[in-house]
Design an enzyme around this catalytic site. Structure first.
Site, PDB file in Angstrom:
ATOM      1  CE  LYS A   9      -4.024  -2.246   2.156  1.00  0.00           C
ATOM      2  NZ  LYS A   9      -5.043  -2.153   3.230  1.00  0.00           N
ATOM      3  CE1 TYR A  49      -9.493  -3.110   0.511  1.00  0.00           C
ATOM      4  CE2 TYR A  49      -8.645  -1.239  -0.716  1.00  0.00           C
ATOM      5  CZ  TYR A  49      -8.441  -2.315   0.134  1.00  0.00           C
ATOM      6  OH  TYR A  49      -7.170  -2.582   0.607  1.00  0.00           O
ATOM      7  CG  ASN A 112      -3.781  -2.057   6.658  1.00  0.00           C
ATOM      8  OD1 ASN A 112      -3.626  -1.488   5.571  1.00  0.00           O
ATOM      9  ND2 ASN A 112      -4.758  -2.894   6.892  1.00  0.00           N
ATOM     10  CG  HIS A 115      -5.271  -6.263  -0.479  1.00  0.00           C
ATOM     11  ND1 HIS A 115      -6.492  -6.363   0.146  1.00  0.00           N
ATOM     12  CD2 HIS A 115      -5.316  -7.109  -1.543  1.00  0.00           C
ATOM     13  CE1 HIS A 115      -7.254  -7.232  -0.536  1.00  0.00           C
ATOM     14  NE2 HIS A 115      -6.558  -7.690  -1.559  1.00  0.00           N
ATOM     15  CD  GLU A 126      -8.781  -9.129  -3.785  1.00  0.00           C
ATOM     16  OE1 GLU A 126      -7.634  -9.544  -3.503  1.00  0.00           O
ATOM     17  OE2 GLU A 126      -9.637  -8.872  -2.916  1.00  0.00           O
TER      18      GLU A 126
HETATM   19  P1  IDP Z   1      -7.875  -6.956   5.843  1.00  0.00           P
HETATM   20  O1  IDP Z   1      -7.075  -6.066   4.920  1.00  0.00           O
HETATM   21  O2  IDP Z   1      -7.042  -7.370   7.037  1.00  0.00           O
HETATM   22  O3  IDP Z   1      -8.547  -8.103   5.146  1.00  0.00           O
HETATM   23  P2  IDP Z   1     -10.535  -5.749   6.077  1.00  0.00           P
HETATM   24  O4  IDP Z   1     -11.341  -5.788   7.323  1.00  0.00           O
HETATM   25  O5  IDP Z   1     -10.966  -6.614   4.937  1.00  0.00           O
HETATM   26  O6  IDP Z   1      -9.003  -6.027   6.479  1.00  0.00           O
HETATM   27  O7  IDP Z   1     -10.509  -4.226   5.591  1.00  0.00           O
HETATM   28  C1  IDP Z   1      -9.965  -3.912   4.346  1.00  0.00           C
HETATM   29  C2  IDP Z   1      -9.074  -2.709   4.521  1.00  0.00           C
HETATM   30  O8  IDP Z   1      -9.870  -1.603   4.928  1.00  0.00           O
HETATM   31  C3  IDP Z   1      -8.009  -2.850   5.614  1.00  0.00           C
HETATM   32  O9  IDP Z   1      -6.841  -3.497   5.167  1.00  0.00           O
HETATM   33  C4  IDP Z   1      -7.759  -1.401   5.964  1.00  0.00           C
HETATM   34  O10 IDP Z   1      -6.893  -0.776   5.012  1.00  0.00           O
HETATM   35  C5  IDP Z   1      -9.139  -0.777   5.818  1.00  0.00           C
HETATM   36  N1  IDP Z   1      -9.855  -0.715   7.093  1.00  0.00           N
HETATM   37  C6  IDP Z   1     -10.576  -1.689   7.679  1.00  0.00           C
HETATM   38  N2  IDP Z   1     -11.105  -1.270   8.851  1.00  0.00           N
HETATM   39  C7  IDP Z   1     -10.695   0.012   8.992  1.00  0.00           C
HETATM   40  C8  IDP Z   1     -10.903   1.000  10.018  1.00  0.00           C
HETATM   41  O11 IDP Z   1     -11.558   0.777  11.029  1.00  0.00           O
HETATM   42  N3  IDP Z   1     -10.294   2.214   9.829  1.00  0.00           N
HETATM   43  C9  IDP Z   1      -9.547   2.502   8.724  1.00  0.00           C
HETATM   44  N4  IDP Z   1      -9.335   1.591   7.737  1.00  0.00           N
HETATM   45  C10 IDP Z   1      -9.901   0.374   7.872  1.00  0.00           C
END
Ligand code: IDP
Ligand code: MG
Length: 156
Positions: A9, A49, A112, A115, A126
């Site tokens: 990312k 997304y 984070n 992905h 994807e």
């Molecule tokens: P994952 O990437 O661990 O599968 P998901 O719950 O599928 O996590 O969420 C997709 C992406 O959305 C996350 O990687 C993160 O970048 C973003 N995201 C999820 N929850 C939050 C939040 O509470 N605040 C900000 N970004 C979030």
């Protein structure tokens, strides 16, 4: 063999962590079959997304993912999807276990780093969104017979 879509990312690219993260996958034995730097445009981010549409973080997530270049990868290996997810760790660095990519390189509850596809269906979808036909390369690593036990004809 399975293929998974990985995205380094914008924070991973801006912080200069791509090489170190890629090394982890290479060291593990996952094979790179696609790799490119790109800027994600809004429409692609929305598609990628779409299952999160309507959630509170959705707009911020789209802004983040389109704010700066990313590196996209296709990784291949036996159980590559689950293995890559395990290596990534829990969604945010604040909670992710040490030893995982998110656990070792981040502290944020929003940015984070990475992905990874979460199921075979998601991976197929994807990979199709991010790689055109012909951009994924079939090749046989010279060390494959040492990464896997191939003595029974199947990678073990
Ligand atoms: P994952 O990437 O661990 O599968 P998901 O719950 O599928 O996590 O969420 C997709 C992406 O959305 C996350 O990687 C993160 O970048 C973003 N995201 C999820 N929850 C939050 C939040 O509470 N605040 C900000 N970004 C979030
Ligand atoms: Mg997810």
């Amino acid at each position: 063999m399975e293929r998974t879509l990985i995205i380094f990312k914008p924070d991973a690219v801006q912080r200069g962590l791509c090489g170190r993260i890629l090394s982890r996958f290479e060291q593990k034995g996952l094979q790179v079959v696609g790799l490119k730097l790109m800027q994600i445009h809004r429409a692609l981010a929305e598609k990628h997304y779409e299952s999160h549409k309507g959630k509170g973080f959705y707009d911020g997530l789209l802004n983040f993912m389109t704010s700066s270049p990313v590196v996209v990868l296709a990784l291949e290996g036996k159980d590559a999807i689950a293995i890559a997810r395990k290596m990534m760790g829990a969604t945010f660095g604040s909670k992710a276990e040490p030893g995982t990519i998110r656990g070792d390189f981040g502290v944020s509850n929003s940015f984070n780093l990475i992905h990874g596809s979460d199921s075979p269906e998601a991976a197929t979808r994807e990979l199709g969104l991010f790689f055109k036909e012909g951009e994924l390369v079939d090749w046989k690593p010279a060390n494959q017979g040492w990464v896997y036990d191939l003595s029974k004809g199947q990678p073990e």
